[in-house]
Design an enzyme around this catalytic site. Sequence first.
Site, PDB file in Angstrom:
ATOM      1  N   ASP A 200      -6.928  -5.062 -13.219  1.00 55.06           N
ATOM      2  CA  ASP A 200      -5.708  -5.992 -13.580  1.00 55.06           C
ATOM      3  C   ASP A 200      -5.967  -6.048 -15.007  1.00 55.06           C
ATOM      4  O   ASP A 200      -7.132  -6.485 -15.606  1.00 55.06           O
ATOM      5  CB  ASP A 200      -6.025  -7.557 -12.991  1.00 55.06           C
ATOM      6  CG  ASP A 200      -5.565  -7.104 -11.475  1.00 55.06           C
ATOM      7  OD1 ASP A 200      -4.799  -6.273 -11.265  1.00 55.06           O
ATOM      8  OD2 ASP A 200      -5.814  -8.008 -10.653  1.00 55.06           O
TER       9      ASP A 200
ATOM     10  N   GLU B  64       5.388  -7.453  -3.297  1.00 56.40           N
ATOM     11  CA  GLU B  64       3.964  -7.378  -3.290  1.00 56.40           C
ATOM     12  C   GLU B  64       3.235  -8.657  -3.699  1.00 56.40           C
ATOM     13  O   GLU B  64       3.867  -9.176  -4.923  1.00 56.40           O
ATOM     14  CB  GLU B  64       3.415  -6.338  -4.463  1.00 56.40           C
ATOM     15  CG  GLU B  64       3.276  -4.876  -3.937  1.00 56.40           C
ATOM     16  CD  GLU B  64       2.773  -3.970  -5.105  1.00 56.40           C
ATOM     17  OE1 GLU B  64       2.286  -4.267  -5.945  1.00 56.40           O
ATOM     18  OE2 GLU B  64       3.156  -2.843  -4.880  1.00 56.40           O
TER      19      GLU B  64
END
Length: 263
Positions: A60, A49
């Site tokens: 995040d 990824e």
Amino acid sequence: MTRIDDTFRRLRAEGKKAFVAYIMAGDPDLETSLAVMRGLPEAGVDIIELGMPFTDPMADGPTIQTAGQRALEGGQTLTRTLEMVRAFRAENAETPIVMMGYYNPIYARGVETFLAEATEAGIDGLIVVDLPPEEDAELCLPAQAAGLNFIRLATPTTDSRRLPKVLQNTSGFVYYVSITGITGAAAAQAVDVAPEVARIKAATDLPVIVGFGITTPEAAQDLAGIADGCVVGSAIVKLVGEGRPVAEVLDRVAALAAGAHAA
């Protein structure tokens, strides 16, 4: 059949779980992140990824937010991220690459242009965390028409009414977010995650990969064992952020991968 589909088919034949590793493109600079990326397959990573740095990464946690800031300050752009993929593909034609990030940079580039560039560079799938299924016509459906997998996130708050909508146009695999909140925030527990993974697997034939909160080989083994594999991101990005040598980062990745593969 995409490289992602082929990878899961091979792993099933081998009786193994998938180990997926997340790194931030361009963190702390293009040269270092490409060196880490090139070493991931040998360290045991089945799927990469690759994070696209973005100025407002709302999902995040601090570790990955800071990594994105470092990458942007180092001059990383979407163009340079695609260049990274091309450089990797010049040496590795087998390991799947999933680009993960937010819709804005793709929208700014133009969906049609981005998809053409992504497929040409050798991208296999996309995870776009801020595009819900209601917006599938924006990117998901065009991406699949271009031959890319579009991987969707399911979370502990994705109830049985919402789940079919989430799964409707998902391909490649389902990414189950094992804890509620931002990345790297807490430790996932297999006992809590197992019923949710079973619920998702009852609703789809796609592989289910567990991510968020996995920091040790033991946790990777436990969580991969109740799913089709696991994702580790923040624990790897943290080492890069600490300025650890590439070899040390890859040694840690290898230990995490061994944990997942022992499941």
